[in-house]
Design a protein around this motif. Structure first.
Motif, mmCIF file in Angstrom:
data_model
loop_
_atom_site.group_PDB
_atom_site.id
_atom_site.type_symbol
_atom_site.label_atom_id
_atom_site.label_comp_id
_atom_site.label_asym_id
_atom_site.label_seq_id
_atom_site.Cartn_x
_atom_site.Cartn_y
_atom_site.Cartn_z
ATOM 1 N N LEU A 18 0.830 -1.199 0.000
ATOM 2 C CA LEU A 18 0.000 0.000 0.000
ATOM 3 C C LEU A 18 0.867 1.252 0.000
ATOM 4 C CD1 LEU A 18 -2.510 -1.209 2.740
ATOM 5 C CD2 LEU A 18 -2.845 -1.305 0.255
ATOM 6 N N GLY A 19 0.282 2.346 -0.451
ATOM 7 C CA GLY A 19 1.000 3.613 -0.442
ATOM 8 C C GLY A 19 0.856 4.336 -1.759
ATOM 9 N N MET A 20 1.512 5.476 -1.846
ATOM 10 C CA MET A 20 1.404 6.371 -2.979
ATOM 11 C C MET A 20 2.213 5.861 -4.173
ATOM 12 S SD MET A 20 0.303 9.078 -4.385
ATOM 13 C CE MET A 20 0.734 10.246 -5.649
ATOM 14 N N HIS A 21 1.768 6.232 -5.367
ATOM 15 C CA HIS A 21 2.540 5.989 -6.579
ATOM 16 C C HIS A 21 3.939 6.575 -6.418
ATOM 17 C CE1 HIS A 21 -1.299 5.294 -8.925
ATOM 18 N NE2 HIS A 21 -1.733 5.993 -7.898
ATOM 19 N N ARG A 22 4.934 5.918 -7.024
ATOM 20 C CA ARG A 22 6.322 6.384 -7.041
ATOM 21 C C ARG A 22 6.971 6.385 -5.668
ATOM 22 N NH1 ARG A 22 7.164 5.168 -11.551
ATOM 23 N NH2 ARG A 22 8.981 6.520 -11.753
ATOM 24 N N SER A 23 6.434 5.558 -4.754
ATOM 25 C CA SER A 23 6.928 5.558 -3.367
ATOM 26 C C SER A 23 7.765 4.342 -3.014
ATOM 27 C CB SER A 23 5.743 5.643 -2.385
ATOM 28 O OG SER A 23 5.154 6.908 -2.409
ATOM 29 N N GLY A 24 8.128 3.541 -4.003
ATOM 30 C CA GLY A 24 8.872 2.330 -3.713
ATOM 31 C C GLY A 24 8.006 1.095 -3.636
ATOM 32 N N THR A 25 6.739 1.208 -4.023
ATOM 33 C CA THR A 25 5.839 0.053 -3.966
ATOM 34 C C THR A 25 6.267 -1.037 -4.944
ATOM 35 O OG1 THR A 25 4.339 1.204 -5.490
ATOM 36 C CG2 THR A 25 3.855 1.361 -3.134
ATOM 37 N N SER A 26 6.819 -0.657 -6.101
ATOM 38 C CA SER A 26 7.247 -1.661 -7.080
ATOM 39 C C SER A 26 8.420 -2.480 -6.539
ATOM 40 C CB SER A 26 7.631 -0.994 -8.401
ATOM 41 O OG SER A 26 6.536 -0.345 -8.988
#
Length: 351
Positions: A18-26
């Motif tokens: 979970l979390g914002m786009h471009r935040s290291g989720t990938s």
């Protein structure tokens, strides 16, 4: 003779990033996949903004965009938090669609791994669906500096930093509020890149269970994947220059950083940030949210129109190639016919 009661479906456990786009989720999703969690059947490929891949179920991402628009919002709406439920009959129809999509993507996989940032602000919806499907949840929430996120979004989408840090704040507030009763771990993005083994140990401790299959072979693959080039934007200290948007983001970021260090921060800072965001929403949210919804719809329509134009262009190119082939064949046949006629004339002229 009465039927035996149907056996309840066996419970599974899904990992949600979970979390914002471009935040290291990938990066976090790839780590969990290498550690044994099961990626969906249809994942979004990499591009110039993320060469190593997004690992998002693109069909679910499209669905989530549609569900956000149905409630008058969009993925980049600073006021997408709190969650906006639809009337019960409409929501049930959306839940049925989501259920079919979840089955299409994950089937009966033992450890479903779902990463779509939009699911963060739609988490009450997805929790209802996954509970219906007898799926337990373990959550991982990457924490990246909001100005690093803003820098990435400026390059990709042209967003001003004020908007980006507000959207980041909304997503992180949603991630925290909607997972309070779930096994969860906040993970610093820089800490993950610097020493992922320590962060994995923290995740496992927070979840109260080991990752499904963190073998030595998997660890070597993680070493090769989590490289310093993933850190595209250096953290900056300029949130205070962004006015009230920066103040909200600074409060949320401070809490999340403390949580990622297991410091047990006081939630009152988040409550105050959420109240400040709600106050701004009351002032002008009725202008911002519909605009982001309409712009998101326009983007979709533009993308679909471009796709149709590309198909039409390919079709036209194929027709032109076929026409050229037919013309070549016709000219060849005409030449052959001229030769035959000449030979026939010569034969008739011979006594």
């Amino acid at each position: 003779m009465s039927k035996a009661p149907a056996k309840p479906a066996p419970r599974r456990t899904a990992y949600l990033v979970l979390g914002m786009h471009r935040s290291g989720t990938s990066a976090m999703t790839q780590l969990l996949a290498l550690a044994g969690a099961n990626l969906p059947a249809n994942v979004m490929p990499g591009d110039e903004h993320n060469a190593k891949g997004y690992f998002e179920p693109w069909k679910i991402a499209i669905f989530n965009d549609e569900r956000l628009r149905a409630a008058g919002s969009a993925w980049d709406d600073p006021f997408a938090y709190p969650f906006r439920p639809l009337p019960e009959d409409q929501e049930n129809a959306w839940l049925d669609r989501a259920s079919d999509l979840f089955d299409e993507e994950f089937g009966r996989l033992a450890w479903p791994l779902m990463k779509d940032p939009r699911a963060t602000v739609l988490l009450p919806f997805w929790r209802a669906l996954l509970d219906r499907r007898c799926v337990d949840l373990r959550c991982v929430i990457p924490v990246r500096h909001p100005l690093a996120v803003a820098g990435s979004l400026a390059r990709r989408d042209g967003f001003p930093p004020e908007k980006s840090v507000l959207v980041w704040s909304a997503y992180m507030l949603a991630a925290e509020a909607y997972t309070r009763d779930l096994p969860r771990a906040f993970v610093g993005y820089d800490a993950l890149l610097a020493d992922w083994r320590t962060e994995v140990a923290r995740i496992e401790a927070a979840h109260g269970a080991p990752l499904p299959k963190m073998t030595q072979a998997a660890a070597k693959k993680v070493d090769g994947f989590l490289t310093p080039d993933l850190r595209h934007n250096a953290d900056e200290a300029g949130l205070s220059a962004l006015g009230w948007a920066g103040e909200i983001a600074e409060a949320v970021h401070g809490w999340c950083v403390a949580a990622a260090r297991d410091e047990g921060p006081d939630r009152s800072a988040l409550d105050q940030a959420a109240a400040a965001l709600a106050a701004r929403q009351a002032e002008f949210g009725m202008l911002v949210s519909p605009a982001t919804r309409d712009l998101a719809k326009a983007r979709v329509e533009l993308s679909e129109a471009q796709a149709r134009l590309e198909v039409a262009a390919r079709f036209e190119a194929e027709l032109r190639a076929e026409l050229a082939r037919l013309e070549d064949g016709w000219r060849t046949a005409e030449h052959v016919l001229e030769q035959v006629e000449a030979e026939l004339d010569e034969a008739l002229a011979t006594p």
